[in-house]
Each structure stands twice: as structure tokens, then as C-alpha cells.
Design a protein around this motif. Structure first.
Motif, PDB file in Angstrom:
ATOM      1  N   SER A 277       0.579  -1.414  -0.350  1.00 42.84           N
ATOM      2  CA  SER A 277      -0.143  -0.289   0.203  1.00 42.84           C
ATOM      3  C   SER A 277       0.380   1.706  -0.344  1.00 42.84           C
ATOM      4  CB  SER A 277      -0.869   0.302   1.338  1.00 42.84           C
ATOM      5  OG  SER A 277      -2.108  -1.135   0.981  1.00 42.84           O
ATOM      6  N   PHE A 278       1.993   1.719   1.091  1.00 44.66           N
ATOM      7  CA  PHE A 278       2.676   2.506   1.115  1.00 44.66           C
ATOM      8  C   PHE A 278       3.586   2.545  -0.500  1.00 44.66           C
ATOM      9  CE2 PHE A 278       7.519   4.116   1.611  1.00 44.66           C
ATOM     10  CZ  PHE A 278       7.216   5.112   1.809  1.00 44.66           C
ATOM     11  N   LEU A 279       3.749   1.558  -1.565  1.00 40.17           N
ATOM     12  CA  LEU A 279       4.636   1.606  -2.445  1.00 40.17           C
ATOM     13  C   LEU A 279       3.366   1.965  -3.057  1.00 40.17           C
ATOM     14  CD1 LEU A 279       6.842  -1.394  -2.835  1.00 40.17           C
ATOM     15  CD2 LEU A 279       7.487   0.846  -1.772  1.00 40.17           C
ATOM     16  N   SER A 280       2.471   1.299  -3.529  1.00 42.82           N
ATOM     17  CA  SER A 280       1.273   2.359  -4.375  1.00 42.82           C
ATOM     18  C   SER A 280       1.001   3.776  -4.515  1.00 42.82           C
ATOM     19  CB  SER A 280       0.234   1.482  -4.001  1.00 42.82           C
ATOM     20  OG  SER A 280       0.264   0.122  -4.230  1.00 42.82           O
ATOM     21  N   LEU A 281       1.278   3.867  -3.087  1.00 47.52           N
ATOM     22  CA  LEU A 281       0.766   5.254  -2.606  1.00 47.52           C
ATOM     23  C   LEU A 281       2.096   6.423  -2.628  1.00 47.52           C
ATOM     24  CD1 LEU A 281      -1.590   7.350  -1.843  1.00 47.52           C
ATOM     25  CD2 LEU A 281      -0.217   7.004   0.388  1.00 47.52           C
ATOM     26  N   ARG A 282       3.007   5.676  -3.116  1.00 51.50           N
ATOM     27  CA  ARG A 282       4.474   6.615  -3.146  1.00 51.50           C
ATOM     28  C   ARG A 282       4.298   6.639  -5.287  1.00 51.50           C
ATOM     29  NH1 ARG A 282       6.979  10.452  -0.125  1.00 51.50           N
ATOM     30  NH2 ARG A 282       9.340   9.519  -1.205  1.00 51.50           N
ATOM     31  N   LEU A 283       4.261   5.421  -5.229  1.00 48.80           N
ATOM     32  CA  LEU A 283       4.119   5.918  -7.079  1.00 48.80           C
ATOM     33  C   LEU A 283       3.212   6.654  -7.312  1.00 48.80           C
ATOM     34  CD1 LEU A 283       4.979   2.400  -7.715  1.00 48.80           C
ATOM     35  CD2 LEU A 283       6.607   4.172  -7.717  1.00 48.80           C
ATOM     36  N   SER A 284       1.750   6.631  -6.638  1.00 50.05           N
ATOM     37  CA  SER A 284       1.157   7.369  -7.805  1.00 50.05           C
ATOM     38  C   SER A 284       0.806   9.003  -6.971  1.00 50.05           C
ATOM     39  CB  SER A 284      -0.321   6.988  -6.856  1.00 50.05           C
ATOM     40  OG  SER A 284      -0.590   7.117  -5.590  1.00 50.05           O
ATOM     41  N   THR A 285       1.471   9.050  -5.763  1.00 46.74           N
ATOM     42  CA  THR A 285       2.228  10.220  -6.010  1.00 46.74           C
ATOM     43  C   THR A 285       3.107  11.194  -6.561  1.00 46.74           C
ATOM     44  OG1 THR A 285       1.428   9.996  -3.057  1.00 46.74           O
ATOM     45  CG2 THR A 285       2.748  11.943  -3.298  1.00 46.74           C
ATOM     46  N   GLY A 286       4.294  10.186  -6.631  1.00 44.46           N
ATOM     47  CA  GLY A 286       5.453  10.791  -7.986  1.00 44.46           C
ATOM     48  C   GLY A 286       4.813  11.134  -9.303  1.00 44.46           C
ATOM     49  N   LYS A 287       3.739  10.230  -9.483  1.00 42.02           N
ATOM     50  CA  LYS A 287       3.424  10.939 -11.048  1.00 42.02           C
ATOM     51  C   LYS A 287       2.096  11.585 -11.086  1.00 42.02           C
ATOM     52  CE  LYS A 287       2.885   5.746 -12.674  1.00 42.02           C
ATOM     53  NZ  LYS A 287       2.479   5.094 -12.956  1.00 42.02           N
ATOM     54  N   GLU A 288       1.358  12.200  -9.558  1.00 37.60           N
ATOM     55  CA  GLU A 288       0.874  13.199  -9.581  1.00 37.60           C
ATOM     56  C   GLU A 288       2.135  14.148  -9.740  1.00 37.60           C
ATOM     57  OE1 GLU A 288      -2.967  14.700  -9.150  1.00 37.60           O
ATOM     58  OE2 GLU A 288      -2.060  12.585  -9.493  1.00 37.60           O
TER      59      GLU A 288
END
Length: 288
Positions: A277-288
Motif C-alpha cells: 500500500s505504501f509503495l502504491s501510494l508513493r508511486l501514484s504521488t510521484g506521478k502526480e
């Protein structure tokens, strides 16, 4: 009058905060702490045993082939369930969002209805539908597959049922996100010469990314904890083909009463889910 109402507001806020903190401590913090402590003990509530064993429970599960089979099944189950839930949910939402769709409210309710139906009831209905002699699936497609007793098809059959039940949840969220896409942005892109495919991938998809992230993370957490449909449809069989980590935890704790090993598995599941969950959130935040 304002000075009289202020203490009442503060009193209500304090009560709300108290219940929130109490709920967090009783239903979240305490169970996690108890599971962590139990993972370091030989724990059998039936005999009252609660003996310190250190990391032996973790060593035992790492040497257990069924644990690794359950981990693999959990990743397999979660991957396909999450991907198809998002894909079907988005596809149906786009169709309902289009101007060609009629009776949108009716279809929205129909697609969402399986989501609020109890999972136990849905599982029992699909067990009947998968029956090799009088099940609807085989009769509908003119085939003869013993779905839930076939090592090759048992887990995919459960995944299909889970997707059917849950994709309506993603549909409703995506439909809400699509309705919040600014129409002036779409109109401007159309004036600039963008076709429908370009508008969808370059404008709509980035704007509804928060909904995708939310659906992905909540689905991931939900499916990593899936065990009700396993219990009702196959009980982990045939063999160990449909054992998931959550069902194995249930089996160790409430069938074999080995709460120490079950607690160790729950800690491992907690860490895996948290990291993903943390990795998914970090990756999506990076794209944002």
C-alpha cells in the motif's frame, strides 16, 4: 447566546474525540499489539497455554510449504481481482457516463447491488452455479467443468465470482470521478483537435487518477484479507490450491487452535499489505 453554545460544541467535540480514540485503541491498536505478542508465544486458548517461544513461530511458518503456497495464491488472487475490478469498473463507468447511455440511475443501482449483497450469500449462489451437474455456468456455455474441484480452475472460479461481486463499487467511484471532470477542459481539447481516445488517455485518466489510486489500494487490502469466499466455496481445496494467507490464518487459529503460528502469519500479512500500500501510494504521488 454565542458563549452558551460554545461549551456545548466543545463538549460534543470532546465526546466524539473520546469515542474515536477508544475505538482506535480497542479495535485496532490492541488487536495488533496482542497479535504481535502472541506471535512470540506458543498460544493455545483451549488448553490455556501461553508460553514464550521467541521467533520460533516465524521460523516454523517460513519452513512451511503451505504458507508459501498460500502467499502465492494470495498474490495470484489479488493481482487478477484488482486488475479486473479496476478495468471493468472503469469500462462500465465510461459507458454509463457517455451521452448514449439511457436509464443511468437504474444501471448504476443494478451494478452496485452485488457489492452490498452479503458475501456468504453470493458465495453459496455461485457454488450452485458452478455445480458440474445442474449448475448454470456449464449449461449456459455448453461445457462440463468441475470448477471448484478442479485444481486448475478452482482459484480462477473464485476470482471470477469476486470480480462480479465487487466491480460495481469501482464503477460508482469512477462514475463520480468522471462527473467531476471539467467539461470546459474537454471542450477546449476537442477544439484543439484531440480525438476521443486522446481526450480519454491524456485528460480524463490523469484527472481521475485519485479515484484509481483509492480503488487500487482499498482493493489490494481487501483481497489480501480474502477468506470468506474460500471458506464457503472450497475450504482451501482441492488440496491446497485455494489456500490464501487469510484462510490459512483462520485454519491455524480456529481449526487447529494454534494461535501463536496464526499470529505470526497475521504479522507477516500486515507487513506485506502495508508495504504494498505504501509503495502504491508513493508511486501514484510521484506521478502526480
Amino acid at each position: 447566546m454565542r458563549h452558551i453554545r460554545l461549551p456545548k460544541i466543545l463538549s460534543f467535540r470532546n465526546i466524539a474525540v473520546f469515542f474515536f480514540v477508544a475505538n482506535f485503541l480497542v479495535f485496532l491498536a490492541y488487536p495488533i499489539a496482542k497479535a504481535f505478542a502472541g506471535s512470540l508465544h506458543y498460544w493455545n486458548p483451549m488448553t490455556g497455554a501461553y508460553d514464550w517461544v521467541g521467533l520460533e513461530n516465524f521460523e516454523a511458518i517460513l519452513k512451511d510449504p503451505l504458507f508459501w503456497r498460500s502467499i502465492w495464491n494470495t498474490f495470484y488472487f489479488s493481482f487478477f481481482a484488482v486488475i479486473f475490478r479496476i478495468a471493468l469498473g472503469l469500462g462500465v463507468a465510461v459507458m454509463l457516463y457517455s451521452q448514449l447511455a439511457k436509464c443511468k440511475t437504474v444501471f448504476r443501482a443494478l451494478f452496485y447491488m452485488p457489492t452490498i449483497t452479503p458475501l456468504v450469500a453470493v458465495s453459496l449462489v455461485w457454488v450452485w452455479m458452478y455445480d458440474p451437474q445442474f449448475g448454470l455456468i456449464d449449461k449456459l456455455f455448453g461445457i462440463h467443468v468441475n470448477w471448484l474441484n478442479n485444481p486448475k480452475w478452482a482459484l480462477p472460479a473464485i476470482i471470477i465470482m469476486t470480480i462480479w461481486k465487487d466491480f460495481g463499487y469501482a464503477t460508482v467511484l469512477y462514475l463520480a470521478a468522471l462527473m467531476n471532470v471539467p467539461t470546459d477542459v474537454l471542450e477546449a481539447s476537442q477544439i484543439d483537435g484531440a480525438n476521443s481516445w486522446q481526450r480519454f488517455w491524456r485528460i480524463i485518466m490523469p484527472l481521475i487518477r485519485p479515484a484509481t489510486v483509492f480503488v487500487f489500494i482499498t482493493s489490494l487490502i481487501t483481497y489480501f484479507q480474502a477468506y470468506v469466499q474460500i471458506l464457503m466455496m472450497t475450504e482451501g481445496g482441492p488440496g491446497d490450491r485455494t489456500y490464501t494467507i487469510s484462510y490459512l490464518i483462520y485454519d491455524r487459529a480456529f481449526v487447529n487452535y494454534d494461535f501463536g503460528t496464526a499470529s505470526a502469519m497475521s504479522i507477516v500479512l500486515f507487513l506485506i499489505t502495508g508495504v504494498l500500500s505504501f509503495l502504491s501510494l508513493r508511486l501514484s504521488t510521484g506521478k502526480e
